[in-house]
Scaffold this motif. Structure first.
Motif, mmCIF file in Angstrom:
data_model
loop_
_atom_site.group_PDB
_atom_site.id
_atom_site.type_symbol
_atom_site.label_atom_id
_atom_site.label_comp_id
_atom_site.label_asym_id
_atom_site.label_seq_id
_atom_site.Cartn_x
_atom_site.Cartn_y
_atom_site.Cartn_z
ATOM 1 N N GLU A 1 0.829 -1.208 0.000
ATOM 2 C CA GLU A 1 0.000 0.000 0.000
ATOM 3 C C GLU A 1 0.861 1.254 0.000
ATOM 4 O O GLU A 1 0.613 2.204 -0.759
ATOM 5 C CB GLU A 1 -0.916 -0.009 1.225
ATOM 6 C CG GLU A 1 -1.838 1.190 1.302
ATOM 7 C CD GLU A 1 -2.725 1.172 2.536
ATOM 8 O OE1 GLU A 1 -3.431 2.175 2.765
ATOM 9 O OE2 GLU A 1 -2.701 0.159 3.282
ATOM 10 N N ASN A 2 1.909 1.277 0.848
ATOM 11 C CA ASN A 2 2.784 2.448 0.909
ATOM 12 C C ASN A 2 3.631 2.589 -0.349
ATOM 13 O O ASN A 2 3.925 3.709 -0.789
ATOM 14 C CB ASN A 2 3.682 2.368 2.136
ATOM 15 C CG ASN A 2 2.957 2.712 3.416
ATOM 16 O OD1 ASN A 2 1.994 3.481 3.405
ATOM 17 N ND2 ASN A 2 3.394 2.153 4.527
ATOM 18 N N LYS B 1 2.685 1.742 -3.379
ATOM 19 C CA LYS B 1 1.796 2.293 -4.400
ATOM 20 C C LYS B 1 1.574 3.788 -4.172
ATOM 21 O O LYS B 1 1.542 4.573 -5.126
ATOM 22 C CB LYS B 1 0.472 1.542 -4.389
ATOM 23 C CG LYS B 1 0.575 0.113 -4.914
ATOM 24 C CD LYS B 1 -0.753 -0.617 -4.837
ATOM 25 C CE LYS B 1 -0.613 -2.060 -5.342
ATOM 26 N NZ LYS B 1 -1.892 -2.800 -5.270
ATOM 27 N N ALA B 2 1.424 4.183 -2.907
ATOM 28 C CA ALA B 2 1.254 5.605 -2.598
ATOM 29 C C ALA B 2 2.495 6.394 -3.004
ATOM 30 O O ALA B 2 2.403 7.511 -3.530
ATOM 31 C CB ALA B 2 0.961 5.779 -1.111
ATOM 32 N N TRP B 3 3.671 5.799 -2.780
ATOM 33 C CA TRP B 3 4.931 6.454 -3.146
ATOM 34 C C TRP B 3 5.057 6.584 -4.660
ATOM 35 O O TRP B 3 5.417 7.644 -5.176
ATOM 36 C CB TRP B 3 6.096 5.669 -2.576
ATOM 37 C CG TRP B 3 7.436 6.105 -3.084
ATOM 38 C CD1 TRP B 3 8.202 5.507 -4.036
ATOM 39 C CD2 TRP B 3 8.162 7.275 -2.677
ATOM 40 N NE1 TRP B 3 9.358 6.209 -4.247
ATOM 41 C CE2 TRP B 3 9.370 7.292 -3.434
ATOM 42 C CE3 TRP B 3 7.926 8.287 -1.752
ATOM 43 C CZ2 TRP B 3 10.317 8.297 -3.286
ATOM 44 C CZ3 TRP B 3 8.870 9.287 -1.607
ATOM 45 C CH2 TRP B 3 10.045 9.291 -2.362
ATOM 46 N N ASN C 1 2.719 6.663 -6.790
ATOM 47 C CA ASN C 1 1.660 7.535 -7.296
ATOM 48 C C ASN C 1 1.990 9.002 -7.105
ATOM 49 O O ASN C 1 1.775 9.819 -7.996
ATOM 50 C CB ASN C 1 0.332 7.200 -6.611
ATOM 51 C CG ASN C 1 -0.813 8.037 -7.140
ATOM 52 O OD1 ASN C 1 -1.109 8.025 -8.338
ATOM 53 N ND2 ASN C 1 -1.461 8.786 -6.256
ATOM 54 N N ASP C 2 2.512 9.362 -5.929
ATOM 55 C CA ASP C 2 2.795 10.774 -5.658
ATOM 56 C C ASP C 2 3.919 10.899 -4.633
ATOM 57 O O ASP C 2 3.685 11.144 -3.445
ATOM 58 C CB ASP C 2 1.528 11.465 -5.144
ATOM 59 C CG ASP C 2 1.717 12.977 -4.995
ATOM 60 O OD1 ASP C 2 2.775 13.490 -5.406
ATOM 61 O OD2 ASP C 2 0.816 13.633 -4.439
ATOM 62 N N SER D 1 4.301 14.256 -2.282
ATOM 63 C CA SER D 1 3.478 14.468 -1.091
ATOM 64 C C SER D 1 4.047 13.754 0.130
ATOM 65 O O SER D 1 3.768 14.131 1.267
ATOM 66 C CB SER D 1 2.047 13.981 -1.337
ATOM 67 O OG SER D 1 2.021 12.571 -1.533
ATOM 68 N N LEU D 2 4.880 12.725 -0.097
ATOM 69 C CA LEU D 2 5.435 11.950 1.004
ATOM 70 C C LEU D 2 6.848 12.393 1.379
ATOM 71 O O LEU D 2 7.248 12.274 2.540
ATOM 72 C CB LEU D 2 5.447 10.462 0.635
ATOM 73 C CG LEU D 2 4.070 9.854 0.334
ATOM 74 C CD1 LEU D 2 4.211 8.439 -0.201
ATOM 75 C CD2 LEU D 2 3.203 9.852 1.599
ATOM 76 N N TYR E 1 5.494 12.259 -11.172
ATOM 77 C CA TYR E 1 4.090 12.301 -10.738
ATOM 78 C C TYR E 1 3.145 12.335 -11.952
ATOM 79 O O TYR E 1 3.291 13.142 -12.857
ATOM 80 C CB TYR E 1 3.857 13.546 -9.876
ATOM 81 C CG TYR E 1 2.420 13.763 -9.482
ATOM 82 C CD1 TYR E 1 1.797 12.900 -8.598
ATOM 83 C CD2 TYR E 1 1.689 14.818 -10.020
ATOM 84 C CE1 TYR E 1 0.480 13.092 -8.245
ATOM 85 C CE2 TYR E 1 0.364 15.019 -9.670
ATOM 86 C CZ TYR E 1 -0.231 14.153 -8.778
ATOM 87 O OH TYR E 1 -1.543 14.333 -8.431
ATOM 88 N N ASP F 1 -2.613 3.351 -12.911
ATOM 89 C CA ASP F 1 -2.835 2.440 -11.787
ATOM 90 C C ASP F 1 -2.339 1.036 -12.125
ATOM 91 O O ASP F 1 -1.791 0.333 -11.266
ATOM 92 C CB ASP F 1 -4.328 2.400 -11.434
ATOM 93 C CG ASP F 1 -4.806 3.710 -10.821
ATOM 94 O OD1 ASP F 1 -3.938 4.490 -10.368
ATOM 95 O OD2 ASP F 1 -6.027 3.945 -10.799
ATOM 96 N N THR G 1 4.741 -2.656 -8.440
ATOM 97 C CA THR G 1 4.700 -3.108 -7.046
ATOM 98 C C THR G 1 4.938 -4.611 -6.964
ATOM 99 O O THR G 1 5.723 -5.091 -6.133
ATOM 100 C CB THR G 1 3.348 -2.749 -6.404
ATOM 101 O OG1 THR G 1 3.176 -1.327 -6.422
ATOM 102 C CG2 THR G 1 3.269 -3.250 -4.970
#
Length: 348
Positions: free
Chosen positions: A303-304, A306-308, A310-311, A314-315, A325, A330, A337
């Motif tokens: 999950e983390n 994929k978030a990384w 994706n953007d 922001s992290l 970005y 998806d 991943t």
């Protein structure tokens, strides 16, 4: 009058908050629980200096209280002049000799430990010890690269070391000044762009585990997120890890993972590397699945990741991957991943 009371209340509030926050922190980021030789030396110096300071404050406070009560104003003694001690050679000798002795007590171990911590003789070309483990540490915005030159192994974010021996480090900054710090097993040293600094780490035998490190030199908007991990393992396990990294098997299984590998080879390989293929602009991902964090700071899960992907901005604001970005769909992120979580040197 009300304003004065308000100021004192605010002062008391902030004083209590400061006292409370002084006790906050994490056990894995403390110098007070040493697990290695260098950290033990530094802890000893802190204890010696603290004991000396507490002793001095205690003695001065007791003398202060004694004087207050001994020479306080009493009725009928308005014209009495206490005994004057100016020029008392005995007192002058005492308060001159005592500070000198305290400084010597602190200076001797400080000088001795300073030379021990700075002793990197086994890694010098003219006095090289062939058995000494040397790691080249390079600090980037905002990640760390670890190269084992004798074994032609490169990894990132997680520094793997054997317990029971000193590991010698060449420290350098790739872009701006950073600082390398592992409080539980070693000290801190700057990583400069114009010269190489050298130091050593040592985790005691039997103290295997994960030790947290940080950058301690303000280097940009994500300075506080520039973390890394030191994984201390037994010597045999370290040798197995080195052998696996030197002969890494980067093949993956499954259609989705293979699609992710194709995406990686088409785009990500321009900055990243797997094994000896790719670039060193961004972290080496050879053993990505074995790491303890995503981007150094996030829990290591899909999950983390994929978030990384994706953007990343922001992290970790200001990181060099932020320009990607919006470039990945998806489906691309899912495939990458799946691919990255199969990059492991612990495959059975």
């Amino acid at each position: 009058m009300k304003q004065r009371h308000l100021k004192w209340r605010l002062f008391s509030l902030f004083a209590m908050m400061a006292l409370f926050l002084a006790g906050c922190g994490e056990s894995f980021l403390t110098t007070l629980e040493p697990k290695g030789e260098g950290a033990e030396m530094q802890y000893s110096l802190m204890m010696i200096s603290t004991i000396i300071m507490v002793l001095v404050v205690l003695v001065v406070t007791l003398i202060f209280i004694y004087v207050i009560f001994k020479f306080r104003h009493r009725k009928g003694d308005e014209d009495r002049i206490p005994e004057q001690v100016e020029g008392n050679h005995k007192l002058e000798l005492i308060w001159t000799v005592i500070p000198i002795l305290l400084l010597i007590i602190l200076a001797v171990p400080t000088v001795a430990y300073t030379f021990k911590l700075a002793d990197v003789t086994p890694m010098k070309a003219e006095t090289r010890d062939e058995d000494a483990l040397i790691v080249n540490v390079t600090a980037y915005l905002y990640w760390w690269e670890f190269e084992y030159p004798d074994y032609k192994v490169v990894t990132s974010q997680d520094l793997v070391i054997p317990t029971g021996e000193r590991v010698y480090l060449n420290l350098k900054g790739a872009d701006v000044k950073h600082a390398f710090w592992v409080p539980t097993i070693g000290g801190k040293m700057d990583t400069n762009t114009d010269n190489i600094n050298q130091m050593w780490l040592h985790a005691y035998e039997g103290q295997e585990g994960i030790y947290y490190g940080k950058c301690t030199e303000l280097c940009g908007p994500s300075h506080a997120l520039m973390d890394f991990k030191v994984r201390a393992v037994p010597k045999e396990e370290f040798n197995q890890w080195i052998d696996s990294m030197a002969n890494i098997d980067s093949t993956v299984e499954g259609e989705i993972a293979q699609t992710g590998e194709e995406i990686f080879q088409q785009s990500c390989i321009g900055c990243h590397a797997v094994g000896n293929e790719g670039s060193r602009i961004a972290p080496n991902l050879s053993n990505f699945a074995d790491r303890t964090r995503i981007a150094g700071v996030l829990d290591h899960n899909e999950e983390n990741l994929k978030a990384w992907l994706n953007d990343p901005e922001s992290l970790k604001p200001g990181n060099k991957m932020s320009g990607t970005y919006g470039e990945l769909s998806d489906q691309d992120i899912d495939a990458l991943t799946e691919y990255l979580f199969q990059l492991s040197v612990d495959k059975e």
